[in-house]
Design a protein around this motif. Structure first.
Motif, PDB file in Angstrom:
ATOM      1  N   PRO A 332       0.821  -1.212   0.000  1.00 44.41           N
ATOM      2  CA  PRO A 332       0.000   0.000   0.000  1.00 44.41           C
ATOM      3  C   PRO A 332       0.858   1.266   0.000  1.00 44.41           C
ATOM      4  O   PRO A 332       2.076   1.201   0.181  1.00 44.41           O
ATOM      5  CB  PRO A 332      -0.798  -0.115   1.304  1.00 44.41           C
ATOM      6  N   THR A 425       6.465   1.382   3.341  1.00 40.71           N
ATOM      7  CA  THR A 425       5.681   2.161   2.385  1.00 40.71           C
ATOM      8  C   THR A 425       6.357   3.504   2.142  1.00 40.71           C
ATOM      9  O   THR A 425       7.095   4.005   2.986  1.00 40.71           O
ATOM     10  CB  THR A 425       4.262   2.386   2.922  1.00 40.71           C
ATOM     11  N   ALA A 429       1.397   3.288  -3.878  1.00 39.35           N
ATOM     12  CA  ALA A 429       1.151   1.847  -3.823  1.00 39.35           C
ATOM     13  C   ALA A 429       1.886   1.164  -4.969  1.00 39.35           C
ATOM     14  O   ALA A 429       2.149   1.776  -6.005  1.00 39.35           O
ATOM     15  CB  ALA A 429      -0.347   1.575  -3.911  1.00 39.35           C
TER      16      ALA A 429
END
Ligand code: HEC
Length: 598
Positions: A332, A425, A429
């Motif tokens: 993500p 992250t 994404a």
């Protein structure tokens, strides 16, 4: 004038060029001047980065040199001032730019004269030159709010050559510190300092610096030492594709060399020799920085980097014997992702001995690391310990794991892969499709490669501490040959080391990483395997910086426990080794006996 630009007369051209070429140091340092960041090791091998002392009220640097009577004589006054002002948040250190003083010699002088302060060794003399040092015995007071010099000169006026007064009339350093702490302008910003002259050979021989050019000196070195990462498709943040590119980055090259960020290599050269050592020599650093400081001239001839036609294969060791596709992982845009333990069927269909392994990351930006564990599952779903192991893994900046000559890792037919995948992250994404390439031995290798890990899961790192140490240890049951060492910590990792305590009572530092950097999970590969006899106790120690001045620290107010995520911490070390054979033991005993007989 007829409006046409005429070339300057030759003598004027020479004059302009030579003025422009003067290194900044030739202009005497003024108070108010900026002190640029640097990183140096001290006499004990600890690493100091100036800008990490940003939370100090002031930073005081005394220029030290071994054997200088003035320095020895002013030390009691300096230490007395330290004792008073350290309590008020002032940091004190010393700087040694002497050509002739090694780290070991400085450590001896410090012991002999009881200097209980870090003495930073300016190996390349670049820091001393930039500060325009002339003599030892001088102090600098730096204001960390602006990184400017607010006072430089003598500590006081008590000591001079072969004379000293019983007491000082003017306490320059103490007065400057009082002014700074009280937020007043420093009244006396400079007083002449006495001390021993320091030899800066390249400064006196300016012409020696100007001879460095891009085509002859700089580009060939970058090609050797930097381009493996700094190329299209490499992990470096920019590609060294030619003169224009490198010239644009020249000031940044100077900065990363002064702060020892590049080339990425974090071991103290005083301990151990490593096959994958990426560091530059002091001369190479000097050459690059001098080239930048003299205007980054191109020089004659073809551009060695533009002409670089080397092919960089996708797999650094060529096509693997088998490629294992790691199942797609969606990452993500934000948030934290727990460690993923994937289960991957083993498609090989036979027992193999692996000689090398490489992981090609799918999404370099989010894939933080992979550890390629494997094992043969038992009925209860666990791994059979005797048939499990690791094939190395992937870390940013890492390369293929090539197991040492004559060794390999046994991968049973029934083993499955259970890689540990860690993603971070970064705002967008993505999908990671990484691949694991394996290279096999044709025949069974002579030795099995083993791994020993050091873990201390009881660690507790107090809040707001600059340096907190913990350790884990193991004692060897049999004689082994040691091949590699890997220290591992997270964002707060500051320094790490492995030390061997031999059965005969002696000890040895196997690896010291004074400037641990979480971004570079380097496995240190010994140039020659090291013989460690049974009974050797190996202690792995790590220090963390949980202070506000650690730029990577997510929360200095937290007591940090062990944890897998990067905001928690780990004390984790790994060694690879193999058993010493009986024959090798006999041979060794014979050589030792012979040496003793001589
Ligand atoms: C093992 C790979 C590797 C090697 C070898 C390497 N670099 Fe880098 N370099 C990187 C990476 C990765 C970055 C980006 C670092 C970051 O984002 O903090 C970088 C960044 C830089 C930067 C920019 C600094 C910044 O703020 O991003 C400079 C300048 C640089 N390197 C110079 C050099 C020089 C000069 C050499 C050789 C003497 C060298 N590098 C060798 C991987 C490497």
């Amino acid at each position: 004038m007829n409006g046409v630009l005429r070339p300057l007369p030759r003598f004027l051209e020479i004059l302009c060029v030579s003025l422009w070429l003067l290194p900044s140091g030739v202009q005497a340092l003024q108070t108010g001047d900026l002190v640029e960041n640097f990183r140096l090791l001290d006499q004990k091998g600890s690493s100091h980065e100036l800008y990490r002392y940003a939370d100090a009220k002031a930073i005081v640097v005394l220029v030290q040199g071994n054997g200088c009577p003035i320095v020895r004589n002013v030390m009691p006054a300096f230490r007395a001032i330290r004792d008073t002002y350290a309590k008020q948040g002032v940091d004190f250190m010393m700087l040694n730019s002497n050509l002739q003083d090694t780290q070991a010699a400085i450590a001896r002088e410090a012991t002999e004269f009881g200097y209980d302060l870090p003495i930073l060794k300016d190996q390349t003399q670049l820091i001393g030159e930039a500060l325009d040092l002339k003599r030892t015995g001088e102090v600098f007071v730096i204001n960390p709010l602006t990184w400017s010099v607010v006072y430089h000169g003598a500590i006081d006026d008590r000591v001079t050559y072969e004379h000293q007064r019983p007491a000082a009339n003017n306490r320059y350093l103490a007065n400057a510190l009082d002014d700074l702490i009280e937020s007043r302008p420093v009244k006396v910003a400079h007083a002449p300092a006495k001390g021993c002259l320091i030899n800066f050979p390249s400064k006196t021989a300016i012409t020696a610096q100007t001879k460095f050019t891009y085509t002859r000196h700089v580009a060939p070195l970058l090609k050797e030492q930097c381009v493996t990462c700094h190329r299209e498709g490499g992990i470096g943040s920019w590609s060294m594709t030619g003169y224009d590119m490198v010239r644009g980055f020249a000031p940044m090259i100077r900065e990363v060399l002064r702060t020892q960020r590049m080339p990425p290599w974090h071991a103290d050269p005083a301990h151990g020799h490593f096959a994958n050592d990426r560091s530059l020599t002091a001369d190479q650093v000097r050459m690059l920085v001098s080239w930048v400081e003299t205007g980054a001239p191109r020089g004659e001839g073809a551009d060695p980097l533009a002409e670089d036609s080397r092919q960089w294969p996708e797999w650094s060791l060529g096509e693997p014997d088998v490629v294992i596709e790691i199942p797609e992982q969606a990452v993500p845009a934000t948030g934290t992702i727990d460690y993923q333990y994937l289960v991957i069927r083993n498609p090989i269909g036979r027992d193999v001995w692996v000689r090398a392994a490489e992981i090609i990351p799918g999404d370099r930006k989010s894939l933080h690391h992979v550890i390629t564990n494997f094992g043969v599952p038992t009925a209860d779903g666990q791994f059979d310990r005797a048939q499990s192991g690791s094939l190395g893994g992937y870390v940013p900046g890492g390369k293929a794991d090539v197991f040492p000559e004559g060794t390999g890792v046994f991968l049973p037919k029934d083993a499955i892969f259970r890689p540990q995948m860690h993603y971070t992250t970064w705002g967008k994404a993505g999908v990671d499709r990484s691949r694991l390439g394996l290279y096999f031995h044709e025949n069974k290798p002579t030795h099995a490669l083993k791994t020993t890990v050091f873990i201390n899961s009881d660690i507790r790192i107090p809040p707001r501490t600059r340096e907190h140490w913990e350790q884990a240890e193991r004692t060897l049951e049999k004689d082994v040959w040691l091949y590699t060492l890997l220290p591992h910590a997270h964002y707060r990792g500051k320094a790490s080391e492995f030390r061997a305590y031999y059965p005969d009572g002696t000890e040895e530092m196997l690896l010291s990483v004074p400037n641990y950097d979480f971004n570079w999970q380097t496995t240190y590969e010994l140039k020659a395997p090291k013989y460690l006899p049974a009974g050797t106790r190996i202690v792995h120690r790590t220090a963390w910086d949980n202070s506000v001045t650690n730029p990577a620290n997510p929360d200095p107010n937290r007591e940090v426990p062990w944890g897998e995520q990067s905001w928690d911490e780990m004390l984790f070390g790994a060694l690879t080794w193999r058993y010493v054979t009986d024959e090798e033991k006999k041979l060794r005993a014979a050589t030792v006996a012979q040496a003793q007989g001589e």
